[in-house]
Write an enzyme that holds these catalytic residues in place. Structure first.
Site, PDB file in Angstrom:
ATOM      1  N   SER A   1       0.821  -1.215   0.000  1.00 18.44           N
ATOM      2  CA  SER A   1       0.000   0.000   0.000  1.00 18.44           C
ATOM      3  C   SER A   1       0.853   1.262   0.000  1.00 18.44           C
ATOM      4  O   SER A   1       0.430   2.305  -0.488  1.00 18.44           O
ATOM      5  CB  SER A   1      -0.965   0.006   1.196  1.00 18.44           C
ATOM      6  OG  SER A   1      -0.243  -0.051   2.406  1.00 18.44           O
TER       7      SER A   1
ATOM      8  N   ASN B   1       1.992  -4.609 -14.577  1.00 20.00           N
ATOM      9  CA  ASN B   1       0.930  -5.571 -14.883  1.00 20.00           C
ATOM     10  C   ASN B   1      -0.143  -5.590 -13.796  1.00 20.00           C
ATOM     11  O   ASN B   1      -1.021  -6.427 -13.816  1.00 20.00           O
ATOM     12  CB  ASN B   1       1.497  -6.971 -15.117  1.00 20.00           C
ATOM     13  CG  ASN B   1       2.309  -7.483 -13.951  1.00 20.00           C
ATOM     14  OD1 ASN B   1       2.573  -6.760 -12.991  1.00 20.00           O
ATOM     15  ND2 ASN B   1       2.718  -8.732 -14.013  1.00 20.00           N
TER      16      ASN B   1
ATOM     17  N   ASP C   1       3.125 -19.083 -11.470  1.00 18.56           N
ATOM     18  CA  ASP C   1       2.593 -20.425 -11.232  1.00 18.56           C
ATOM     19  C   ASP C   1       3.710 -21.395 -10.856  1.00 18.56           C
ATOM     20  O   ASP C   1       4.887 -21.049 -10.838  1.00 18.56           O
ATOM     21  CB  ASP C   1       1.759 -20.924 -12.412  1.00 18.56           C
ATOM     22  CG  ASP C   1       2.577 -21.212 -13.657  1.00 18.56           C
ATOM     23  OD1 ASP C   1       3.811 -21.420 -13.561  1.00 18.56           O
ATOM     24  OD2 ASP C   1       1.981 -21.245 -14.747  1.00 18.56           O
TER      25      ASP C   1
ATOM     26  N   TYR D   1       7.252 -22.089 -12.737  1.00 18.33           N
ATOM     27  CA  TYR D   1       8.396 -21.169 -12.660  1.00 18.33           C
ATOM     28  C   TYR D   1       9.169 -21.499 -11.386  1.00 18.33           C
ATOM     29  O   TYR D   1       9.030 -20.851 -10.351  1.00 18.33           O
ATOM     30  CB  TYR D   1       7.892 -19.722 -12.659  1.00 18.33           C
ATOM     31  CG  TYR D   1       8.964 -18.684 -12.864  1.00 18.33           C
ATOM     32  CD1 TYR D   1       9.621 -18.563 -14.077  1.00 18.33           C
ATOM     33  CD2 TYR D   1       9.300 -17.796 -11.846  1.00 18.33           C
ATOM     34  CE1 TYR D   1      10.595 -17.591 -14.282  1.00 18.33           C
ATOM     35  CE2 TYR D   1      10.268 -16.825 -12.033  1.00 18.33           C
ATOM     36  CZ  TYR D   1      10.903 -16.723 -13.247  1.00 18.33           C
ATOM     37  OH  TYR D   1      11.864 -15.767 -13.439  1.00 18.33           O
TER      38      TYR D   1
ATOM     39  N   PHE E   1      10.685 -11.137 -10.026  1.00 18.60           N
ATOM     40  CA  PHE E   1      10.952  -9.729 -10.306  1.00 18.60           C
ATOM     41  C   PHE E   1       9.680  -8.915 -10.102  1.00 18.60           C
ATOM     42  O   PHE E   1       8.571  -9.441 -10.203  1.00 18.60           O
ATOM     43  CB  PHE E   1      11.418  -9.536 -11.754  1.00 18.60           C
ATOM     44  CG  PHE E   1      12.791 -10.057 -12.029  1.00 18.60           C
ATOM     45  CD1 PHE E   1      13.901  -9.226 -11.959  1.00 18.60           C
ATOM     46  CD2 PHE E   1      12.990 -11.394 -12.354  1.00 18.60           C
ATOM     47  CE1 PHE E   1      15.168  -9.711 -12.221  1.00 18.60           C
ATOM     48  CE2 PHE E   1      14.250 -11.890 -12.608  1.00 18.60           C
ATOM     49  CZ  PHE E   1      15.346 -11.044 -12.541  1.00 18.60           C
TER      50      PHE E   1
END
Length: 144
Positions: free
Chosen positions: A64, A76, A82, A85, A93
């Site tokens: 926040s 993004n 998921d 990875y 990152f």
């Protein structure tokens, strides 16, 4: 309780932990000093890799205070990592866009994550009516 393997890329990194029982989100920190100019994009390394259990994913979002403290936003808006990875060099990152010149120090808390089960498989059934009265308005307010 699922156990999650974690690899820290640097020995000086603070180990992940819940924030004093205040939340079920876990803070992530910048793994390096980062200087950004307004309008610049940068993938900020978080210094960790994890092997999430099958059927789980991590949701990564800004804290926040991230914008207030650093003037960056996550490009993004929410990252989803998921369980595929999970390699030794699959470092997490934070994709940052600077809205003002900023300096982030190694170890600064810039985002947070939580582990979630994958959405179950669902089937959509097309109907002509949902069978409920209209509330009117937009979203949860019910106001126009």
């Amino acid at each position: 309780m699922p156990r999650i393997k974690i690899r820290y890329f640097h020995p000086w990194m603070e180990k992940l932990s819940y924030v004093d029982g205040k939340s079920d989100w876990i803070d992530l920190r910048s793994a390096e000093d980062v200087a950004m100019k307004a309008g610049e994009f940068r993938l900020i390394p978080l210094g960790i890799a994890m092997e999430l259990p099958a059927g789980y994913e991590a949701h990564v979002v800004p804290r926040s205070s991230t914008y207030k403290n650093f003037g960056i936003i996550q490009t993004n808006h929410m990252g989803v990592i998921d369980e595929s990875y999970c390699g030794d060099h699959d470092q997490w990152f934070f994709p940052a866009y600077a809205l003002r010149d900023t300096q982030i120090q190694k170890g600064d808390r810039i985002c947070q994550f939580r582990i979630m089960e994958h959405q179950p498989v669902i089937e959509f059934e097309e109907v002509d009516s949902l069978g409920h009265e209209d509330r009117g308005g937009i979203g949860s307010t019910g106001r126009k």
